[in-house]
Design a protein around this motif. Sequence first.
Motif: not given
Length: 75
Positions: A1-3, A5-6, A9-10
Amino acid sequence: MSDLEQRMIDLEMRIAFQEQALQELSDALAAARDGEARNALLLHRAVEELRQLRSAMAASPITGDAASEPPPPHY
């Protein structure tokens, strides 16, 4: 998971929590308004009853004269 994408999500989780908190605050505000309206109605009724009682007491010849009342029991 790429930064990226993270981070997305956050952010989505934060928004979801904020939406939930706003809904809870909205529900609490609605409940408080309902309670305030109910209390205002009860207060209005109590004031009206007091007015009626005051009128009834003013119309009574016995309660209008303090000299006609018996002394308190401790005398």
